[in-house]
Structures are given as structure tokens and as C-alpha cells.
Design a protein around this motif. Structure first.
Motif, PDB file in Angstrom:
ATOM      1  N   LYS A   3       0.837  -1.203   0.000  1.00 11.71           N
ATOM      2  CA  LYS A   3       0.000   0.000   0.000  1.00 11.71           C
ATOM      3  C   LYS A   3       0.873   1.255   0.000  1.00 11.71           C
ATOM      4  N   ILE A   4       1.978   1.209   0.754  1.00 12.15           N
ATOM      5  CA  ILE A   4       2.893   2.356   0.795  1.00 12.15           C
ATOM      6  C   ILE A   4       3.531   2.563  -0.578  1.00 12.15           C
ATOM      7  N   LYS A   5       3.909   1.467  -1.228  1.00 10.65           N
ATOM      8  CA  LYS A   5       4.474   1.563  -2.583  1.00 10.65           C
ATOM      9  C   LYS A   5       3.485   2.209  -3.542  1.00 10.65           C
ATOM     10  N   ASP A   6       2.201   1.998  -3.271  1.00 14.54           N
ATOM     11  CA  ASP A   6       1.151   2.551  -4.132  1.00 14.54           C
ATOM     12  C   ASP A   6       0.764   3.977  -3.750  1.00 14.54           C
ATOM     13  N   GLY A   7       1.440   4.523  -2.715  1.00 17.02           N
ATOM     14  CA  GLY A   7       1.209   5.924  -2.363  1.00 17.02           C
ATOM     15  C   GLY A   7       0.490   6.182  -1.058  1.00 17.02           C
ATOM     16  N   VAL A  58      11.015   6.592   0.320  1.00 16.65           N
ATOM     17  CA  VAL A  58       9.679   7.120   0.605  1.00 16.65           C
ATOM     18  C   VAL A  58       9.555   7.493   2.078  1.00 16.65           C
ATOM     19  N   LEU A  59      10.004   6.593   2.951  1.00 19.39           N
ATOM     20  CA  LEU A  59       9.822   6.783   4.389  1.00 19.39           C
ATOM     21  C   LEU A  59      10.841   7.730   5.009  1.00 19.39           C
ATOM     22  N   GLY A  60      12.090   7.649   4.566  1.00 18.35           N
ATOM     23  CA  GLY A  60      13.161   8.432   5.169  1.00 18.35           C
ATOM     24  C   GLY A  60      12.917   9.932   5.198  1.00 18.35           C
ATOM     25  N   PRO A  61      12.650  10.555   4.042  1.00 20.42           N
ATOM     26  CA  PRO A  61      12.447  12.012   4.017  1.00 20.42           C
ATOM     27  C   PRO A  61      11.254  12.475   4.846  1.00 20.42           C
TER      28      PRO A  61
END
Length: 230
Positions: free
Chosen positions: A102-106, A129-132
Motif C-alpha cells: 500500500k505504501i508503494k502505491d502511495g 519514501v519513508l526516510g524524508p
């Protein structure tokens, strides 16, 4: 040149910029000078005598604010089996490795991600995606752990993470303007105590240089640093 609105200017007149106030008095000024129509966040900014360019002077840590943060924290846990059930029982909002897709999908409708160590291989693939966004689980923050139940409860109860920036500053939200003064003072004290405990051995000279508190829209109020110098 930056200009302030009439409401900010009026609020700023309540604060003597030349003075450093005791913590409780400073927080009372923050509450009385808040003017926004929403429940403003109370923030603290600390200038430290460290050089973050050196790894042995990086200040980071976590603290559970005794009175909470004033916001609902949505917790995602990446775990399987017994640890997934433990997370659900502790009150996690989202549980399971299927959330990675789901995270990969936005999808990013969560505030804290907790993961068991065995799942970090998959979680690490989402670093860009998560780091920034400050959402990547980290062992030092207690969000990579086998004790997922405790991690969930602490996050829900008001656990915050802090880290010094390149300029030697640490910023944190310690509550809402609607909080009582006792709650704000308790949270402020807990945060500052943890900052002092996090002093690197390599730090020289004055450690806590400046402290100020403010609401989201209000003026900053300087806090006397005498109790925190070291």
C-alpha cells in the motif's frame, strides 16, 4: 522584508524579547499570546553547543511526554504471527506486511511505523519514501523492536523523537495551547531533562545555549537556560 499581521504584533507586545523567563511563566505567555482560531501546537526550540558534523556530537533520542501530545497518533506495525497479534492487542491502527505494498502505491496515512527486526529487509526497500518523511523505523528510536506492544503503547501515549539539525538546533512539539499549564510544564520538563541526558561526551563548553517556546502562530518566548546548562 518579512512583515507580521496585526494579531501577531499585538501578541508580541505581551513578550519582552530582552528577557529570559522561567519555564512556567514562558509557557503561560505562550498560552495567553496565542490568537489563531485553531488549537495551536506548543513548540520548543533548543540551540545546543554541539557540532553535528561530527558523529560523536549528534544529539538524538526519544521521550514520552507525560501529558501526551494532544494529537491522535496513527501507528502502523510491520510484523507477522504472534508479534502482529501483540501489536493489535496494544492498539495499533494498522498491522501486517501487506501494508508495505500500500505504501508503494502511495498510501501514507500513518504517523509512526514500528517493525520487528526480521521485517526490516522489506521495510528498508521503502527508504526513499519513508526516510524524508521521518517515518523509517529506527532501533535508536525504539521503532525497530521485538517488544512491539510496548512500542505501540508508548507511541500512542505521547512518545516523540528528536534529533539535532545541521545548525545545532532541536525542535519538538510538546502539546497544545488548550493544555493546562501543569500539563505543558510537565511535558516541557520531561523533554528538557531528556535533552540534558542526551549530552554527547564530546560536547565542550555550554551545552544548552538557548531555549524558546512558542505556539504555531505566536511569538517566541525565551526561556532561562540556567537549570539546563552543563
Amino acid at each position: 522584508m518579512r512583515t507580521h499581521g496585526k494579531q501577531f504584533t499585538t501578541a508580541a507586545k505581551k513578550v519582552d524579547a530582552a528577557l529570559s523567563y522561567q519555564a512556567r511563566q514562558a509557557l503561560e505567555l505562550v498560552k495567553s499570546s496565542a490568537f489563531a482560531k485553531f488549537d495551536e501546537t506548543v513548540e520548543v526550540a533548543v540551540r545546543l553547543g554541539v557540532d553535528p558534523r561530527h558523529a560523536d556530537q549528534v544529539v538524538r533520542g526519544t521521550v514520552v511526554l507525560p501529558a501526551g501530545t494532544g494529537k491522535t497518533v496513527r501507528v502502523l506495525v510491520i510484523a507477522v504471527g504472534e508479534k502482529a497479534r501483540e501489536a493489535e492487542e496494544a492498539g495499533a491502527d494498522f498491522v501486517g506486511v501487506e501494508n508495505l505494498q500500500k505504501i508503494k502505491d502511495g498510501w501514507l496515512d500513518f504517523d509512526v511505523m514500528i517493525a520487528t527486526p526480521d521485517q526490516m529487509g522489506q521495510v528498508g526497500q521503502l527508504g526513499r519514501v519513508l526516510g524524508p518523511r521521518g517515518l523509517m523505523p529506527n532501533p535508536k528510536a525504539g521503532t525497530v523492536t521485538m517488544n512491539v506492544g510496548q512500542a505501540v503503547r508508548e507511541s500512542k501515549a505521547g512518545k516523540i523523537e528528536f534529533r539535532v539539525d545541521k545548525g545545532g538546533n532541536v525542535h519538538a512539539a510538546i502539546g497544545k495551547v488548550s493544555f493546562g499549564i501543569e500539563a505543558l510544564e510537565t511535558n516541557f520538563t520531561a523533554f528538557m531533562d531528556q535533552i540534558v541526558r542526551s549530552k554527547p561526551a564530546a560536547a565542550k563548553g555550554v551545552y544548552v545555549k538557548n531555549v524558546s517556546v512558542s505556539s504555531t502562530m505566536g511569538p517566541g518566548v525565551r526561556v532561562d537556560t540556567t537549570p539546563y546548562r552543563g
